[in-house]
Scaffold this motif. Structure first.
Motif, mmCIF file in Angstrom:
data_model
loop_
_atom_site.group_PDB
_atom_site.id
_atom_site.type_symbol
_atom_site.label_atom_id
_atom_site.label_comp_id
_atom_site.label_asym_id
_atom_site.label_seq_id
_atom_site.Cartn_x
_atom_site.Cartn_y
_atom_site.Cartn_z
ATOM 1 N N ILE A 40 0.841 -1.214 0.000
ATOM 2 C CA ILE A 40 0.000 0.000 0.000
ATOM 3 C C ILE A 40 0.870 1.256 0.000
ATOM 4 O O ILE A 40 0.383 2.346 -0.273
ATOM 5 C CB ILE A 40 -0.991 0.045 1.180
ATOM 6 C CG1 ILE A 40 -0.266 0.141 2.518
ATOM 7 C CG2 ILE A 40 -1.956 -1.133 1.119
ATOM 8 C CD1 ILE A 40 -1.165 0.449 3.704
ATOM 9 N N HIS A 41 2.167 1.074 0.286
ATOM 10 C CA HIS A 41 3.087 2.207 0.316
ATOM 11 C C HIS A 41 3.801 2.431 -1.019
ATOM 12 O O HIS A 41 4.603 3.350 -1.139
ATOM 13 C CB HIS A 41 4.125 2.027 1.429
ATOM 14 C CG HIS A 41 3.522 1.885 2.786
ATOM 15 N ND1 HIS A 41 2.693 2.834 3.344
ATOM 16 C CD2 HIS A 41 3.609 0.888 3.696
ATOM 17 C CE1 HIS A 41 2.308 2.428 4.542
ATOM 18 N NE2 HIS A 41 2.839 1.245 4.770
ATOM 19 N N GLU A 44 -0.315 1.373 -6.488
ATOM 20 C CA GLU A 44 -1.680 1.918 -6.609
ATOM 21 C C GLU A 44 -2.717 0.797 -6.517
ATOM 22 O O GLU A 44 -3.751 0.939 -5.872
ATOM 23 C CB GLU A 44 -1.852 2.650 -7.949
ATOM 24 C CG GLU A 44 -1.043 3.905 -8.092
ATOM 25 C CD GLU A 44 -1.546 5.067 -7.257
ATOM 26 O OE1 GLU A 44 -2.693 5.040 -6.760
ATOM 27 O OE2 GLU A 44 -0.770 6.020 -7.103
ATOM 28 N N ALA A 47 -3.050 -0.391 -2.931
ATOM 29 C CA ALA A 47 -3.735 0.636 -2.138
ATOM 30 C C ALA A 47 -5.236 0.609 -2.440
ATOM 31 O O ALA A 47 -6.059 0.618 -1.520
ATOM 32 C CB ALA A 47 -3.139 2.011 -2.429
ATOM 33 N N LEU A 52 -8.049 2.187 -0.186
ATOM 34 C CA LEU A 52 -7.421 3.508 -0.088
ATOM 35 C C LEU A 52 -7.507 4.227 -1.434
ATOM 36 O O LEU A 52 -7.444 3.589 -2.482
ATOM 37 C CB LEU A 52 -5.961 3.362 0.332
ATOM 38 C CG LEU A 52 -5.735 2.729 1.699
ATOM 39 C CD1 LEU A 52 -4.285 2.311 1.870
ATOM 40 C CD2 LEU A 52 -6.146 3.714 2.789
ATOM 41 N N VAL A 56 -0.162 5.384 0.268
ATOM 42 C CA VAL A 56 -0.062 6.163 1.510
ATOM 43 C C VAL A 56 1.345 6.062 2.091
ATOM 44 O O VAL A 56 2.018 5.035 1.966
ATOM 45 C CB VAL A 56 -1.088 5.694 2.566
ATOM 46 C CG1 VAL A 56 -2.507 5.877 2.069
ATOM 47 C CG2 VAL A 56 -0.855 4.259 2.983
ATOM 48 N N PRO A 89 -4.682 9.106 6.552
ATOM 49 C CA PRO A 89 -3.529 8.713 5.736
ATOM 50 C C PRO A 89 -2.927 9.915 5.011
ATOM 51 O O PRO A 89 -3.629 10.860 4.652
ATOM 52 C CB PRO A 89 -4.126 7.718 4.736
ATOM 53 C CG PRO A 89 -5.557 8.092 4.637
ATOM 54 C CD PRO A 89 -5.946 8.624 5.992
ATOM 55 N N LEU A 91 -1.632 10.736 1.662
ATOM 56 C CA LEU A 91 -1.676 10.232 0.290
ATOM 57 C C LEU A 91 -0.534 10.850 -0.493
ATOM 58 O O LEU A 91 -0.388 12.070 -0.523
ATOM 59 C CB LEU A 91 -3.013 10.569 -0.359
ATOM 60 C CG LEU A 91 -4.261 10.114 0.409
ATOM 61 C CD1 LEU A 91 -5.525 10.599 -0.291
ATOM 62 C CD2 LEU A 91 -4.273 8.611 0.583
#
Length: 140
Positions: A40-41, A44, A47, A52, A56, A89, A91
């Motif tokens: 998620i880091h 895309e 996430a 999300l 993030v 978060p 973004l």
């Protein structure tokens, strides 16, 4: 700038704030340093799969950036403890501009023995991203 002296700092003392830009590359570097490779880091797709709206920033990276307000004020080893909750978060768009985090702080209590409690305010896009961030700092 000279490090602050306990006797010269009062409740309500405002520390110099900071603005820091995070870009996707920073997330990759932090992942390598921390060992947190959660997609998620950086992805895309991951996430979005986690619900999300975008990639993030790591919560601890956000906190670390905010704590620079304290280390730049009182020195690298002055922070004795810190605590927060992650409220929203950060973004990080896939652009050269990235996203800006702003942090400010105020001394909220003198604890004795050269220690002060400091309350921070950390925002991204005008929204608070850390809830009740605070730290104990030892001054000379």
């Amino acid at each position: 700038m000279a490090e602050p002296r306990y006797e010269e700092v009062g409740v309500g003392t405002r520390l110099p704030g900071l603005t820091h830009t995070l870009r996707r590359g920073d997330l990759v570097v932090y992942a390598g340093a921390s060992g947190d490779f959660n997609p998620i880091h950086w992805s895309e797709r991951a996430a979005a799969g986690a619900g999300l709206p975008a990639v993030v920033a790591h919560g601890m990276l956000t906190l670390g950036v905010a704590l620079r307000v304290l280390t730049e004020w009182a020195g690298r080893d002055a922070v004795l403890e810190c605590a927060t909750r992650f409220a929203a978060p950060v973004l990080v768009p896939d652009t050269d501009e990235g996203v800006e985090i702003t942090a400010g702080a105020v001394v909220s209590e003198k604890l004795g023995d050269g220690r002060v409690r400091v309350d921070l305010t950390v925002r991204c896009g005008g929204e608070k991203v850390l809830a009740r961030p605070r730290a104990v700092v030892r001054l000379r």
